[in-house]
Design a protein around this motif. Structure first.
Motif, short mmCIF file in Angstrom:
data_model
loop_
_atom_site.label_atom_id
_atom_site.label_comp_id
_atom_site.label_asym_id
_atom_site.label_seq_id
_atom_site.Cartn_x
_atom_site.Cartn_y
_atom_site.Cartn_z
N ARG A 143 -17.64 -0.40 18.82
CA ARG A 143 -17.80 -0.05 20.24
C ARG A 143 -17.95 1.46 20.40
NH1 ARG A 143 -17.39 -1.86 25.25
NH2 ARG A 143 -16.61 -0.44 26.85
N ARG A 144 -17.14 2.22 19.68
CA ARG A 144 -17.27 3.68 19.77
C ARG A 144 -18.65 4.13 19.32
NH1 ARG A 144 -14.41 8.49 20.03
NH2 ARG A 144 -15.49 10.18 18.95
N ASN A 145 -19.14 3.54 18.23
CA ASN A 145 -20.48 3.90 17.76
C ASN A 145 -21.54 3.54 18.79
OD1 ASN A 145 -19.48 4.87 15.34
ND2 ASN A 145 -19.83 2.95 14.23
N ARG A 146 -21.35 2.42 19.46
CA ARG A 146 -22.32 2.00 20.48
C ARG A 146 -22.33 2.98 21.65
NH1 ARG A 146 -21.89 -2.29 24.37
NH2 ARG A 146 -19.96 -2.96 23.39
N ILE A 147 -21.14 3.43 22.06
CA ILE A 147 -21.07 4.41 23.15
C ILE A 147 -21.68 5.73 22.70
CG2 ILE A 147 -19.54 5.71 24.67
CD1 ILE A 147 -17.61 3.35 24.59
N GLU A 153 -28.81 8.48 23.43
CA GLU A 153 -30.00 7.92 24.08
C GLU A 153 -30.16 8.44 25.49
OE1 GLU A 153 -31.72 3.55 25.52
OE2 GLU A 153 -29.93 3.67 24.26
N HIS A 154 -29.04 8.64 26.17
CA HIS A 154 -29.09 9.05 27.58
C HIS A 154 -28.60 10.50 27.74
CE1 HIS A 154 -30.02 4.96 28.72
NE2 HIS A 154 -28.98 4.52 28.04
N THR A 155 -29.00 11.35 26.82
CA THR A 155 -28.61 12.76 26.90
C THR A 155 -29.03 13.37 28.23
OG1 THR A 155 -28.87 12.98 24.51
CG2 THR A 155 -28.81 15.01 25.77
N ILE A 183 -27.35 7.17 36.95
CA ILE A 183 -26.73 7.87 35.82
C ILE A 183 -25.60 7.01 35.24
CG2 ILE A 183 -25.27 9.85 35.21
CD1 ILE A 183 -26.85 11.46 37.30
N VAL A 184 -24.82 6.40 36.11
CA VAL A 184 -23.65 5.64 35.68
C VAL A 184 -24.02 4.31 35.04
CG1 VAL A 184 -21.64 4.38 36.58
CG2 VAL A 184 -22.10 6.72 37.35
N ARG A 185 -25.09 3.69 35.51
CA ARG A 185 -25.38 2.31 35.14
C ARG A 185 -25.39 2.03 33.63
NH1 ARG A 185 -30.79 -0.16 37.34
NH2 ARG A 185 -29.69 0.10 39.32
N PRO A 186 -26.07 2.83 32.79
CA PRO A 186 -26.09 2.49 31.35
C PRO A 186 -24.70 2.44 30.72
CG PRO A 186 -27.75 4.14 31.87
CD PRO A 186 -26.89 4.02 33.08
N PHE A 187 -23.78 3.25 31.22
CA PHE A 187 -22.43 3.27 30.65
C PHE A 187 -21.58 2.16 31.26
CE2 PHE A 187 -24.25 7.54 30.54
CZ PHE A 187 -24.25 7.75 29.17
N GLN A 188 -21.81 1.86 32.52
CA GLN A 188 -21.13 0.75 33.17
C GLN A 188 -21.45 -0.56 32.47
OE1 GLN A 188 -23.30 -0.66 36.27
NE2 GLN A 188 -21.79 -2.02 37.15
N GLU A 189 -22.70 -0.71 32.06
CA GLU A 189 -23.14 -1.97 31.48
C GLU A 189 -22.61 -2.18 30.06
OE1 GLU A 189 -27.38 -1.82 31.96
OE2 GLU A 189 -27.29 -2.75 33.95
N TYR A 253 -16.52 5.76 34.85
CA TYR A 253 -17.41 5.15 33.87
C TYR A 253 -17.92 6.18 32.86
CZ TYR A 253 -17.58 0.64 36.19
OH TYR A 253 -17.24 -0.58 36.71
N LEU A 254 -17.82 7.45 33.20
CA LEU A 254 -18.33 8.50 32.34
C LEU A 254 -17.23 9.20 31.55
CD1 LEU A 254 -20.69 9.95 35.06
CD2 LEU A 254 -21.42 8.63 33.07
N ARG A 255 -15.98 8.82 31.79
CA ARG A 255 -14.86 9.52 31.17
C ARG A 255 -14.90 9.44 29.65
NH1 ARG A 255 -9.70 7.94 29.69
NH2 ARG A 255 -10.03 5.87 30.57
N ILE A 256 -14.94 8.24 29.12
CA ILE A 256 -14.96 8.09 27.66
C ILE A 256 -16.29 8.56 27.07
CG2 ILE A 256 -14.91 6.40 25.79
CD1 ILE A 256 -12.62 5.01 27.25
#
Length: 332
Positions: A143-147, A153-155, A183-189, A253-256
């Protein structure tokens, strides 16, 4: 899991607003429609066509023996709940003692969890033991690697956050919401660790529900704390309470991801020469990086190194910024 440090250019929310799950916060907030704040889900897929984010699959060596590799929630309600990172409803949960993960200081203020609450809940779940937690290590690492890959990807989205996208949200100006929601959506998903473990077959139905119970109770405490702080009139010229709440919701959603981003920068600072040699960047970006290299090398702590690297990458083009992050991973 990623550590959290204080950063001047992260979303400007009070510490007690950091760890709030979207729907847990919005529940019980009168007059606020979810659609006003929550990034809309992607086009729903049929149950037999789950997305990769909903059904992460680890290599066989990392799976629990006997688990179904492609197991996934079957109902539309399960898929929606996973997307919005919300606890399941109904179902039986054993009546067992456990230590709540929400702690308070001597003054009675909630101590916000700086790690992933879902991970912390696993350590308090009475249906899990140390051997269970050891089996989860592969999924936690995956999961960490995926984040991390999502951050790279979303720099361009991370750059917008660091440039103040969250602080520009204002409930009185609905036009400020769409860009930030995108901005939030990719991390929320990316969902939650509890859902990842369930999809991998590591959690039984009761273990899964108990973990959500622990997380949900903590989020209820956070919701109360967030609303209390948002309604404090400490600055009559400052943002309205619901604007504060909205910024907190979106910023969580952007904290981690932001923590992982800073970890990447601090890592790259430690071998900047190798990273610069491996990075495919323009001569102009390379010259910019060289101008900041001294500042990076002079930094003596991880936080200072990350700060210096943020200055470096912020001066580069968006393409160069992304290429530098890719080079940090490539030179490991």
């Amino acid at each position: 899991m990623a550590k959290t440090t204080t950063r001047s250019n992260k979303p400007a929310v009070k510490p007690a607003m950091k760890a709030v799950a979207l729907l847990a916060l919005l529940a019980g907030v009168p007059g606020v429609a979810m659609a006003q704040i929550a990034p809309p889900p992607s086009t729903p897929r049929a149950p037999e066509q789950p997305t990769e984010a909903q059904t992460p699959v680890l290599p066989p060596a990392m799976r629990r023996p006997g688990a179904t590799p492609d197991a996934a929630p079957e109902s539309a309600a399960d898929r929606a709940r996973q997307l919005f990172n919300t606890p399941p409803r109904g179902g039986e949960i054993p009546d067992l003692p456990y230590e709540p993960i929400g702690k308070r200081d001597a003054a009675g203020n909630l101590i916000m969890i700086q790690d992933d609450p879902h991970y912390v809940a696993l350590t308090a779940n009475p249906l899990l033991d140390d051997a269970s937690l050891e089996r989860f290590r592969g999924t936690v690492a995956a999961r960490r690697n995926r984040i991390e890959q999502g951050v790279i990807e979303h720099t361009s989205l991370i750059r917008q956050v660091l440039d103040g996208a969250i602080e520009r949200v204002d409930i009185a100006r609905p036009d400020t919401l769409p860009t930030t929601m995108a901005i939030v959506r990719p991390f929320q998903e990316m969902g939650s660790l509890t859902e990842d473990l369930r999809a991998e077959g590591y959690l039984t139905e009761q273990q899964w529900r108990f973990n959500w119970k622990i997380v949900g109770e903590y989020e209820q405490e956070v919701r109360t704390e967030v609303m209390r702080l948002a309604n404090e009139n400490d600055d009559p010229n400052g943002p309205a309470p619901m604007t504060k709440v909205t910024r907190a919701v979106l910023g969580d959603y952007l904290r981690i991801p932001l923590d992982i981003y800073d970890d990447l920068l601090a890592e790259g600072a430690g071998r900047l020469g190798d990273v610069m040699s491996a990075a495919t960047i323009t001569d102009q970006d390379r010259a910019i990086a060289q101008n900041y290299a001294g500042q990076v090398r002079a930094a003596s702590t991880d936080e200072a190194r990350a700060e210096a690297m943020r200055n470096l990458t912020g001066a580069m083009s968006a393409e160069g910024h992304k290429a530098l992050l890719e080079a940090i991973v490539a030179t490991r």
